[in-house]
Design an enzyme around this catalytic site. Sequence first.
Site, PDB file in Angstrom:
ATOM      1  N   ASP A 126       0.972  -1.223   0.008  1.00  0.00           N
ATOM      2  CA  ASP A 126      -0.147   0.011   0.006  1.00  0.00           C
ATOM      3  C   ASP A 126       0.678   1.277   0.039  1.00  0.00           C
ATOM      4  O   ASP A 126       2.033   1.276   0.503  1.00  0.00           O
ATOM      5  CB  ASP A 126      -0.799  -0.102   1.326  1.00  0.00           C
ATOM      6  CG  ASP A 126      -1.961  -1.139   1.150  1.00  0.00           C
ATOM      7  OD1 ASP A 126      -1.883  -1.940   0.400  1.00  0.00           O
ATOM      8  OD2 ASP A 126      -2.706  -0.990   2.163  1.00  0.00           O
ATOM      9  N   ASP A 127       0.177   2.343  -0.301  1.00  0.00           N
ATOM     10  CA  ASP A 127       0.681   3.775  -0.167  1.00  0.00           C
ATOM     11  C   ASP A 127       1.677   4.377  -1.238  1.00  0.00           C
ATOM     12  O   ASP A 127       2.144   5.249  -1.212  1.00  0.00           O
ATOM     13  CB  ASP A 127       1.260   4.101   1.243  1.00  0.00           C
ATOM     14  CG  ASP A 127       0.273   3.760   2.332  1.00  0.00           C
ATOM     15  OD1 ASP A 127      -0.874   3.432   2.005  1.00  0.00           O
ATOM     16  OD2 ASP A 127       0.679   3.926   3.469  1.00  0.00           O
ATOM     17  N   HIS A 132      -6.209   3.383  -3.698  1.00  0.00           N
ATOM     18  CA  HIS A 132      -6.139   3.355  -2.060  1.00  0.00           C
ATOM     19  C   HIS A 132      -6.384   5.002  -1.726  1.00  0.00           C
ATOM     20  O   HIS A 132      -5.710   5.466  -0.923  1.00  0.00           O
ATOM     21  CB  HIS A 132      -4.924   3.020  -1.770  1.00  0.00           C
ATOM     22  CG  HIS A 132      -4.526   2.961  -0.265  1.00  0.00           C
ATOM     23  ND1 HIS A 132      -5.274   2.025   0.566  1.00  0.00           N
ATOM     24  CD2 HIS A 132      -3.511   3.189   0.664  1.00  0.00           C
ATOM     25  CE1 HIS A 132      -4.920   2.159   1.740  1.00  0.00           C
ATOM     26  NE2 HIS A 132      -3.646   2.826   1.839  1.00  0.00           N
ATOM     27  N   HIS A 176      -5.329   9.609   1.131  1.00  0.00           N
ATOM     28  CA  HIS A 176      -5.222   8.761   2.288  1.00  0.00           C
ATOM     29  C   HIS A 176      -5.873   9.156   3.695  1.00  0.00           C
ATOM     30  O   HIS A 176      -5.403   9.183   4.911  1.00  0.00           O
ATOM     31  CB  HIS A 176      -3.637   8.547   2.730  1.00  0.00           C
ATOM     32  CG  HIS A 176      -3.339   7.308   3.180  1.00  0.00           C
ATOM     33  ND1 HIS A 176      -3.404   7.011   4.605  1.00  0.00           N
ATOM     34  CD2 HIS A 176      -3.012   6.081   2.747  1.00  0.00           C
ATOM     35  CE1 HIS A 176      -3.276   5.882   4.732  1.00  0.00           C
ATOM     36  NE2 HIS A 176      -2.844   5.045   3.512  1.00  0.00           N
ATOM     37  N   HIS A 185       3.680  -2.361   2.912  1.00  0.00           N
ATOM     38  CA  HIS A 185       3.675  -0.952   2.426  1.00  0.00           C
ATOM     39  C   HIS A 185       5.043  -0.937   1.633  1.00  0.00           C
ATOM     40  O   HIS A 185       5.865  -1.264   2.134  1.00  0.00           O
ATOM     41  CB  HIS A 185       3.701   0.275   3.390  1.00  0.00           C
ATOM     42  CG  HIS A 185       2.490   0.077   4.490  1.00  0.00           C
ATOM     43  ND1 HIS A 185       2.391  -0.732   5.455  1.00  0.00           N
ATOM     44  CD2 HIS A 185       1.347   0.868   3.975  1.00  0.00           C
ATOM     45  CE1 HIS A 185       0.985  -0.513   5.999  1.00  0.00           C
ATOM     46  NE2 HIS A 185       0.420   0.503   5.263  1.00  0.00           N
TER      47      HIS A 185
HETATM   48 ZN   LIG Z   1      -2.541   3.178   3.275  1.00  0.00          ZN
END
Ligand SMILES: [Zn+2]
Length: 504
Positions: free
Chosen positions: A232-233, A282, A286, A393
């Site tokens: 993620d991210d 995503h 955020h 991540h």
């Molecule tokens: Zn995240």
Amino acid sequence: MKFFSTSCLVSVASLPVLAAAHAGLNEFAVRAQHARQAPPESVTVSGGSTTSGVAPATTILTPAVPPTTVPVGGTTTQAASGTSIVSAPPVIPTTPSTTYTFSLLSTNPTAVPLSNIVSTAPSSVTRPLDTIFTPGSVPTFLPGAPPLPNGDYPALDRLPPTDSPEVQQWIQEVANSGVTIPNIPVNSLGGCPNNSAAAADTSRCWWTCGGCTRPTDITECPTPMTWGLTYDDGPSFYTSDLLNYLDQEKLKSTFFVVGSRVISFPSILQTQYMGEHQIAVHTWSHPQLTTLSNDEIIAELGWSKKVIKDVLGVTPNMMRPPFGDIDDRVRAISIAMGLTPVMWTRISPMATFDTDDFDIHGGLTTVEHVLQNWENILGNVTTRKSGFIVLEHDLFQQSVEVATGYILPDALAHKPPFTIQPVVQCLNKPLKDAYIETNDNKTNPPAQSGIAVTLSSGAPGSVQATGKADSSNNAAAPFRVNTGLLAASLTTVVGLAAGLAAVL
Ligand SMILES: [Zn+2]
Ligand SMILES: *[C@@H]1O[C@H](CO)[C@@H](O)[C@H](O)[C@H]1NC(C)=O
Ligand SMILES: *[C@@H]1O[C@H](CO)[C@@H](O)[C@H](O)[C@H]1NC(C)=O
Ligand SMILES: *[C@@H]1O[C@H](CO)[C@@H](O)[C@H](O)[C@H]1NC(C)=O
């Protein structure tokens, strides 16, 4: 795309915003500067003239030259700074001897030493600019000049405005989708303790406070010993390190990307996509989605879908809510926008398959603790009747390093072996089912089409208890919550919220 070349500058400086939002720390840039190894120890030259009698002094700093050859025929001179310099002829002289006699009037006290400005020097990390100009800034020093063009995208790492034509259109599309958005109040920041009524209202199925899921949520892979690999991210500076390792090991992953980071690193997103990884949404900036209005959620998801489509030509049909922060209102909006929520596996109200790798960077945990979390996950997966999904991540160097250096090699050596796949493939669907444009809707019907019942905030009858976490994506089934999680949810509210920073 000319837009990206300028916006990239914005994004680099914006990374601390995201980091701060996650971990309450704002030190990305500083950390990044220190992240690379120190330059090799060497003599320095600063200011004044440097004379090298035989060959440039840099010759002896090249690691390829064995140390024993250095003193032979070498000469020693004094640099202006008073630092001793040893220079030596090349082992096999291929270039004529050169004498440099330049003399600089001034040098920067923090200049990189000349002896370090060599081809073998390690690359340093790109640094943010001191000043960033937002779209629409006016160059007042050029009378009559127009403002900087307004980009096609909202500001990075902020909630996009909801009054733009794009967002207004997406709001209309959600209204026309046939999916009823339940009238669940917007949460406050501060997680479960600051939202005790919401946490106690199990009909909202708020995952954060107790782990409630709906059949429309993907929470695991159906086949035992199968790991739906996710990061993620990103994309980030460090995603390329991860991609290179995945390539080397012939692994494919799902990447839940942040729209603002896609603006920053569009070519990395293209490399991920062309490398047959799965790209999924995503959000744009955020946020915790349950704290946003319907229109704000639509803006967050809509802009993320759009930037991915603009860079890749395809639109993902899966999303992961930041912090896992989802309730029936967020679910309904996601589904109305064609996005199926993907969580990570939760084995009890207190234990999710979260490595907590994100928190090494902020100093909230250690790499040893992360590897202990990983061991606990492994200890729980081999006896599961289904596969699993783990939270990891690729935003920070530390989490990429622990993934490529430890977690993935450990998983690859596991006996019996794991099947490691992107989420869409761990669900036994082809990769083409992961994008709206390539999905033929046969094995993976669009999220909206499966809505046989309206997601409801109210009727007690809509909460049908089942004894086990539901791994299927059978949207036609009535929505229900997991009995065990429900029973325990109230008692664990405080503990979970305290760990909110660790549940990303
Ligand atoms: Zn995240
Ligand atoms: C709790 O919610 C209130 C609004 O209801 C908000 O002002 C406050 O900042 C929140 N507390 C935390 C710790 O986020
Ligand atoms: C399973 O996970 C729980 C929670 O993280 C942990 O306490 C336990 O040790 C794990 N089991 C094994 C066998 O590792
Ligand atoms: C699949 O469903 C989506 C959403 O309803 C639709 O836009 C698309 O045209 C469908 N694709 C095919 C091949 O029918």
